[in-house]
Design a protein around this motif. Sequence first.
Motif, mmCIF file in Angstrom:
data_model
loop_
_atom_site.group_PDB
_atom_site.id
_atom_site.type_symbol
_atom_site.label_atom_id
_atom_site.label_comp_id
_atom_site.label_asym_id
_atom_site.label_seq_id
_atom_site.Cartn_x
_atom_site.Cartn_y
_atom_site.Cartn_z
ATOM 1 N N GLU A 1 20.518 41.917 30.369
ATOM 2 C CA GLU A 1 19.790 41.199 31.408
ATOM 3 C C GLU A 1 20.520 41.378 32.728
ATOM 4 N N ILE A 2 19.810 41.878 33.709
ATOM 5 C CA ILE A 2 20.400 42.100 35.031
ATOM 6 C C ILE A 2 19.953 40.965 35.938
ATOM 7 N N ASN A 3 20.888 40.095 36.278
ATOM 8 C CA ASN A 3 20.573 38.936 37.099
ATOM 9 C C ASN A 3 20.545 39.294 38.582
ATOM 10 N N LEU A 4 20.086 38.350 39.387
ATOM 11 C CA LEU A 4 20.089 38.548 40.830
ATOM 12 C C LEU A 4 21.528 38.701 41.314
ATOM 13 N N PRO A 5 21.760 39.485 42.358
ATOM 14 C CA PRO A 5 23.135 39.708 42.842
ATOM 15 C C PRO A 5 23.753 38.425 43.391
ATOM 16 N N ASP A 6 25.055 38.257 43.138
ATOM 17 C CA ASP A 6 25.754 37.088 43.687
ATOM 18 C C ASP A 6 26.131 37.358 45.144
ATOM 19 N N GLY A 7 26.816 36.418 45.755
ATOM 20 C CA GLY A 7 27.117 36.524 47.179
ATOM 21 C C GLY A 7 27.907 37.769 47.554
ATOM 22 N N ASP A 8 28.923 38.094 46.754
ATOM 23 C CA ASP A 8 29.752 39.264 47.067
ATOM 24 C C ASP A 8 28.946 40.559 46.981
ATOM 25 N N VAL A 9 28.095 40.641 45.967
ATOM 26 C CA VAL A 9 27.274 41.846 45.816
ATOM 27 C C VAL A 9 26.256 41.937 46.954
ATOM 28 N N ARG A 10 25.646 40.802 47.321
ATOM 29 C CA ARG A 10 24.693 40.819 48.436
ATOM 30 C C ARG A 10 25.371 41.262 49.726
ATOM 31 N N GLU A 11 26.594 40.809 49.934
ATOM 32 C CA GLU A 11 27.344 41.220 51.128
ATOM 33 C C GLU A 11 27.546 42.729 51.138
ATOM 34 N N SER A 12 27.936 43.278 49.999
ATOM 35 C CA SER A 12 28.140 44.729 49.908
ATOM 36 C C SER A 12 26.837 45.490 50.127
ATOM 37 N N LEU A 13 25.728 44.943 49.607
ATOM 38 C CA LEU A 13 24.432 45.595 49.792
ATOM 39 C C LEU A 13 24.022 45.606 51.258
ATOM 40 N N TRP A 14 24.185 44.469 51.928
ATOM 41 C CA TRP A 14 23.848 44.428 53.358
ATOM 42 C C TRP A 14 24.726 45.389 54.151
ATOM 43 N N LEU A 15 26.001 45.398 53.831
ATOM 44 C CA LEU A 15 26.922 46.283 54.548
ATOM 45 C C LEU A 15 26.532 47.740 54.364
ATOM 46 N N HIS A 16 26.085 48.079 53.166
ATOM 47 C CA HIS A 16 25.722 49.470 52.879
ATOM 48 C C HIS A 16 24.376 49.861 53.486
ATOM 49 N N PHE A 17 23.330 49.086 53.176
ATOM 50 C CA PHE A 17 21.982 49.492 53.571
ATOM 51 C C PHE A 17 21.669 49.224 55.044
ATOM 52 N N LEU A 18 22.259 48.205 55.603
ATOM 53 C CA LEU A 18 21.971 47.870 57.006
ATOM 54 C C LEU A 18 22.999 48.448 57.959
ATOM 55 N N TYR A 19 24.273 48.355 57.590
ATOM 56 C CA TYR A 19 25.337 48.756 58.506
ATOM 57 C C TYR A 19 26.047 50.043 58.088
ATOM 58 N N GLN A 20 25.511 50.736 57.100
ATOM 59 C CA GLN A 20 26.036 52.034 56.671
ATOM 60 C C GLN A 20 27.544 51.987 56.410
ATOM 61 N N ASP A 21 27.968 50.921 55.726
ATOM 62 C CA ASP A 21 29.364 50.733 55.317
ATOM 63 C C ASP A 21 30.344 50.661 56.482
ATOM 64 N N ASP A 22 29.855 50.179 57.629
ATOM 65 C CA ASP A 22 30.714 49.975 58.797
ATOM 66 C C ASP A 22 31.462 48.654 58.619
ATOM 67 N N GLU A 23 32.758 48.736 58.320
ATOM 68 C CA GLU A 23 33.545 47.536 58.014
ATOM 69 C C GLU A 23 33.648 46.582 59.196
ATOM 70 N N THR A 24 33.419 47.056 60.406
ATOM 71 C CA THR A 24 33.472 46.161 61.565
ATOM 72 C C THR A 24 32.297 45.191 61.589
ATOM 73 N N ARG A 25 31.285 45.453 60.725
ATOM 74 C CA ARG A 25 30.113 44.564 60.657
ATOM 75 C C ARG A 25 30.165 43.647 59.439
ATOM 76 N N ARG A 26 31.347 43.506 58.875
ATOM 77 C CA ARG A 26 31.508 42.712 57.661
ATOM 78 C C ARG A 26 31.086 41.253 57.875
ATOM 79 N N ASN A 27 31.375 40.683 59.048
ATOM 80 C CA ASN A 27 31.012 39.287 59.295
ATOM 81 C C ASN A 27 29.501 39.086 59.284
ATOM 82 N N GLU A 28 28.761 40.033 59.914
ATOM 83 C CA GLU A 28 27.298 39.933 59.897
ATOM 84 C C GLU A 28 26.762 40.052 58.473
ATOM 85 N N ALA A 29 27.351 40.984 57.726
ATOM 86 C CA ALA A 29 26.920 41.165 56.332
ATOM 87 C C ALA A 29 27.186 39.906 55.515
ATOM 88 N N ALA A 30 28.306 39.234 55.784
ATOM 89 C CA ALA A 30 28.638 38.005 55.062
ATOM 90 C C ALA A 30 27.636 36.901 55.392
#
Length: 200
Positions: free
Chosen positions: A107-136
Amino acid sequence: MATLLDRPFYIARLDSLISSRLGETAKNIRSIFDYVPSKEAVLFLDEIDSIAKVRDDRHELGELKRVVNTVLQGLDSLTDDVITIAATNHPHLLDSAIWRRFPYKAEINLPDGDVRESLWLHFLYQDDETRRNEAALLAKVSDGLNGSDIENIGLAARRRAILSGEESSLIKILLAVSKSSSSSARLISSDDPNTQAKKR
């Protein structure tokens, strides 16, 4: 899995195999199980509930009930050379005989907060670590979204930014998150009433 095993990967989008013509659906499904064994492949049956629903469902047509038998026969015909994976968002709809064909369930559950942060950072900010706060921040307000939701919103925002020549607006992205049908998020109130989201 296919990469690790160095095997070809085939996706069968089962909902697209359904035909209004009598017997055509079963024929389409049978062709998949006839084709794959010679390939020593990983076969992914996507949305398997579309053709493998409980056979005693009174609301289903006789044709779809017969299709389940075709799927069962097809699964039984596969050799050990074929690895079969099936996915569904509606496990309660599946016929019990289908469940017995798959010894391992996950069973694959909905992503938790840390996974959602990584997803936003990847898909929206193209893994730009300077945008980590927005992703959080986006991770906090997107509780209830799945990975596909986040990918769609993130990529849509990037497309709009490219077409407009302007950087993505965090406010607009937050609003898109709040309007998502699968989001239970509620944004923190703002001076601008247009940036507030109603709690679902």
